[in-house]
Design a protein around this motif. Sequence first.
Motif, PDB file in Angstrom:
ATOM      1  N   THR A 129     -10.531   2.293 -37.956  1.00 55.34           N
ATOM      2  CA  THR A 129      -9.273   3.046 -37.981  1.00 55.34           C
ATOM      3  C   THR A 129      -9.470   4.506 -37.584  1.00 55.34           C
ATOM      4  OG1 THR A 129      -9.601   3.501 -40.310  1.00 55.34           O
ATOM      5  CG2 THR A 129      -8.215   1.601 -39.761  1.00 55.34           C
ATOM      6  N   ARG A 163      -3.806   9.149 -32.112  1.00 53.67           N
ATOM      7  CA  ARG A 163      -3.724   8.625 -33.487  1.00 53.67           C
ATOM      8  C   ARG A 163      -3.497   7.125 -33.391  1.00 53.67           C
ATOM      9  NH1 ARG A 163       2.284  11.235 -33.950  1.00 53.67           N
ATOM     10  NH2 ARG A 163       3.401   9.421 -33.168  1.00 53.67           N
ATOM     11  N   GLY A 168      -1.136   3.994 -34.050  1.00 48.47           N
ATOM     12  CA  GLY A 168       0.286   3.761 -34.293  1.00 48.47           C
ATOM     13  C   GLY A 168       0.488   2.733 -35.401  1.00 48.47           C
ATOM     14  N   ASP A 169       1.759   2.387 -35.653  1.00 50.04           N
ATOM     15  CA  ASP A 169       2.114   1.457 -36.741  1.00 50.04           C
ATOM     16  C   ASP A 169       1.411   0.111 -36.594  1.00 50.04           C
ATOM     17  OD1 ASP A 169       3.706   3.382 -37.739  1.00 50.04           O
ATOM     18  OD2 ASP A 169       5.551   2.638 -36.777  1.00 50.04           O
ATOM     19  N   ASN A 170       1.230  -0.331 -35.343  1.00 48.26           N
ATOM     20  CA  ASN A 170       0.621  -1.638 -35.138  1.00 48.26           C
ATOM     21  C   ASN A 170      -0.908  -1.566 -35.078  1.00 48.26           C
ATOM     22  OD1 ASN A 170       0.277  -0.316 -32.786  1.00 48.26           O
ATOM     23  ND2 ASN A 170       1.174  -1.879 -31.459  1.00 48.26           N
ATOM     24  N   GLY A 171      -1.470  -0.426 -35.431  1.00 45.70           N
ATOM     25  CA  GLY A 171      -2.920  -0.298 -35.455  1.00 45.70           C
ATOM     26  C   GLY A 171      -3.540  -0.040 -34.094  1.00 45.70           C
ATOM     27  N   ARG A 172      -2.705   0.173 -33.071  1.00 44.04           N
ATOM     28  CA  ARG A 172      -3.223   0.479 -31.727  1.00 44.04           C
ATOM     29  C   ARG A 172      -3.156   1.992 -31.487  1.00 44.04           C
ATOM     30  NH1 ARG A 172      -5.131  -4.485 -30.713  1.00 44.04           N
ATOM     31  NH2 ARG A 172      -3.560  -6.069 -30.268  1.00 44.04           N
ATOM     32  N   GLU A 220      -2.281   5.517 -29.981  1.00 41.00           N
ATOM     33  CA  GLU A 220      -1.220   6.110 -29.166  1.00 41.00           C
ATOM     34  C   GLU A 220      -1.517   7.587 -28.981  1.00 41.00           C
ATOM     35  OE1 GLU A 220       2.211   4.901 -31.406  1.00 41.00           O
ATOM     36  OE2 GLU A 220       2.208   6.761 -32.580  1.00 41.00           O
ATOM     37  N   ARG A 248       1.264   4.857 -24.717  1.00 36.89           N
ATOM     38  CA  ARG A 248       0.207   3.866 -24.926  1.00 36.89           C
ATOM     39  C   ARG A 248      -0.310   3.342 -23.615  1.00 36.89           C
ATOM     40  NH1 ARG A 248       2.572   0.436 -29.944  1.00 36.89           N
ATOM     41  NH2 ARG A 248       2.580   2.234 -31.340  1.00 36.89           N
TER      42      ARG A 248
END
Length: 416
Positions: free
Chosen positions: A365, A386, A388-392, A394, A409
Amino acid sequence: MIDELARADNAVASCADAAAWALSERELIAALDATHRLQQRLAAVQLAVVRELDGRGTAVTQGASSTTVWLRDRLRLDVAAARRLVGLAASVDVAPPAVREALAGGVVSVEQARVIADTAATVTASAGAEVADKAVGVLVEWAGQFDPTLLRRMGSRILDHVAPDLSDAAAAAALAAEDARATRDRHLTISEQTDGRLRLTGTLDAETAGLLRAAIDPLSAPAGPDDTRCPGQRRHDALADVCRLALRTGELPDSGGDPAQVVVTTGYDALTRQLGAGALDIGLQLTPDTVRRLACDAAILPAVLGGAGQVLDVGRQRRLITGPLRRALVLRDGGCAFPGCDRPPRWCAAHHIHHWADGGPTNLTNAVLLCGHHHRHIHHTEWTVRLGDNGRPEFVPPAWLDPDQVPRRNHYHRRT
Ligand SMILES: [Zn+2]
Ligand SMILES: [Zn+2]
């Protein structure tokens, strides 16, 4: 000749006043062809004049050191253009008469005439004057269809057409001579400049040239639409990428018992508070930003010194993203995660989103895969990254680029 040139001058001057807009398209094209033919014929006349002046040594009697220097002053040319003119005049002068006739007749351009003259000289040396005359005939005909570059390439195999029985032997001999020259002349010079930069100069033989191109060409393409580096800068960075990959394999020969690698020495303060500077083990100074970027890279070994200069931390400890963690990162990001970049994982370093020197953990992470170019981009510009919400990952552009700072992205790397 002077009178005729004066008449031609008058005729051309009256064309300059003519209204091109009044011509039909067909007339415009005819005018284009005519000006080109005239230009080449005039160039042929000029070459003959230059050749004669050069032969008489006029430049020296006029007080110049050479015809090139004299032409430069007389015609206000740059040196390269003056030298080209003298060289061209000489090579056309010794060429078979058919070359001069074709040039004077406006059948071939000046650059084509040079190619034909050069080829004729090579053929004369390897196969004799008679075969060379035949070659000139074929090349003049081809000049009606092909530009100088293509003509030169075809000229290198001209013996196939005019003397097939000699062709293979001559080609083999030419190739062997070329190969011997390349082997003798191969070298690479690395000279250190006072500001810590290196100047590379050298000549590669064909095989090494092939290796270099194969290694750096695919890496020299722009890394996405935001890439503003010029081709020279991209080739430079590609060379760095290749070296980084070679170091990462761990298969380079040892240097004095240690594995081949780059060591960056820096103070702990420099790394944590972005103060001071670092030094490469070859003695070059680095800015704090660069030290922090290099400290992300597993191909480079940071040696961190405490206040009294004692070594706090040397080597690849758990802070570096390697092994299973790197494999997980590769699975998640698929390559450089920067928007629009297509670099695959092997050209990427694992960047710590929150730098390890500032207490950032070494886990999935806190990591993102970035190619050399975009790794530099993240460390040295106002872009931030950083998850993003889906762990990818951005990326947030600087406010001057996008006032709303909408995260972007990478959609290039296909994920399963
Ligand atoms: Zn980094
Ligand atoms: Zn990239």
